[in-house]
Motif scaffolding. Structure first.
Motif: not given
Ligand code: ZN
Ligand code: ZN
Length: 368
Positions: A184, A215, A319, A333, A226-228
């Protein structure tokens, strides 16, 4: 691997029988990938309650479909839904289940001239919730790429680098490490921008004293990460460390609560209650997390008003965040897979990283 997709279609056929249809017309892009292996922006698949499936896609995807779906009857056609509706009629199928959340009203009106359409609900999305080992391995790889890209990018973070340049560096590193593309649009939110959960990176230069939230995630083999992480540029102020520690504690509580059999509302509450008790209820307004797979956000969603219990082998994000308007924010996240023991797929430390690179940085580097 055609046999995996065939097994998934057999499970779909049980659902078709349950809704009393002769066939299902699947038009969701990710559901088609899940059931056939084909990734196409213009495809549909007709799955009879009993018998072989028919896949329609246009000529741009003909070679990919022949390669990825050798076990399927293939129709090369631009108007995929209309054509499969005709095929259904000529093959004696009258009642066809359809995906109401995907089909336009216009198409529905057209197809009901020749078919009886019944709602299939989110039957295929429900099949997709619990992942098989192949899927988990792809998601784990996407997460590994994301972790590595972040760790390789930390050294670039210094005063003067802009949010946009940092986001571009993360994206480029993920590609170099094998990502098909970012899952994304990468978020880099620095200083006061950190108070906006889905801030789009701008040309703001990073400054000493900023918290910086990144993010992002890689897509690999069709599956997403998907990580933050939020890092501090220079020694953090008291309020910054305070909200960081709060979010980290809440995130840990959410991770510990995300177990098979847990109600998604309880998982959300495990983290949210800590943030509320610290007086920051109004500063955390989004859900706690979401399932992840072929889509970045998919079932199960964990947040206010969501119901349902977590199953096993379900990758979900946790998250929580705290966002202080005008000042800044923190979000942490991770992706975990539900099971008997804790299984985190994103492994970058959750300790507050304080980056002490003090020299001013120009980006792009001067060539003179
Ligand atoms: Zn994210
Ligand atoms: Zn997320």
């Amino acid at each position: 691997m055609p046999e995996i997709h065939e097994a998934r279609r057999r499970r779909a056929q049980e659902k078709i029988v349950e809704v009393g249809a002769d066939a299902a017309l699947i038009t969701s892009r990710q559901n088609i990938t899940y059931l056939t292996g084909l990734a196409s922006s213009n495809a549909a698949v007709l799955i009879p309650a009993d018998g072989a499936a028919v896949l329609a896609t246009d000529s741009r995807y003909a070679l990919a479909a022949e390669r990825d779906c050798p076990d399927l009857e293939l129709i090369i056609e631009r108007f995929v839904e209309t054509r499969l509706a005709t095929e259904a009629t000529t093959r004696g199928m009258r009642v066809v289940a359809f995906e109401a959340h995907e089909m336009t009203v216009q198409r529905h009106a057209e197809l009901t001239k020749t078919l009886t359409l019944v709602e299939f609900g989110q039957a295929i999305e429900e099949l997709r919730v619990s992942k098989d080992p192949t899927e988990l391995e792809l998601i784990a790889t996407a997460c590994r790429i994301s972790d590595q890209a972040l760790s390789d990018t930390f050294r670039l973070i210094r005063p003067g680098l802009t949010e946009r340049a940092l986001a571009a560096a993360l994206d480029r590193r993920m590609a170099e490490l094998g990502a098909a593309r970012p899952a994304f649009d990468t978020i880099v939110a620095s200083g006061p921008n950190g108070a906006i959960p889905h801030h789009s990176p701008v040309d703001r230069p990073l400054r000493r004293g900023d918290l910086i939230t990144m993010d992002f995630g890689a897509m690999y083999g069709g599956y997403n990460a998907d990580m933050t992480r939020t890092v501090a540029l220079g020694e953090p102020a008291g309020w910054q460390r305070e909200i960081y520690d709060l979010v980290a504690t809440a995130q840990r509580a959410g991770i510990d609560a995300a177990r098979p059999g847990a109600d998604v509302a309880d998982v959300d509450a495990a983290a949210r209650d800590l943030i509320r008790d610290a007086g920051h209820d109004e500063h955390f307004q989004h859900g706690l997390g979401h399932g992840i797979g072929l889509e970045v956000h998919e079932a199960p969603l964990m947040g206010y008003g969501r119901t349902g219990k977590l199953g096993t082998r379900v990758p979900v994000t946790v998250e929580p965040g705290v966002y202080l308007p005008g000042k800044g924010g923190v979000r942490i996240e991770d992706v975990l897979v539900t099971g008997d023991s804790l299984h985190l797929l994103t492994k970058t430390t959750r300790e507050l990283l304080v980056l002490l690179a003090m020299e001013t940085f120009t980006w792009p580097p001067r060539t003179t």
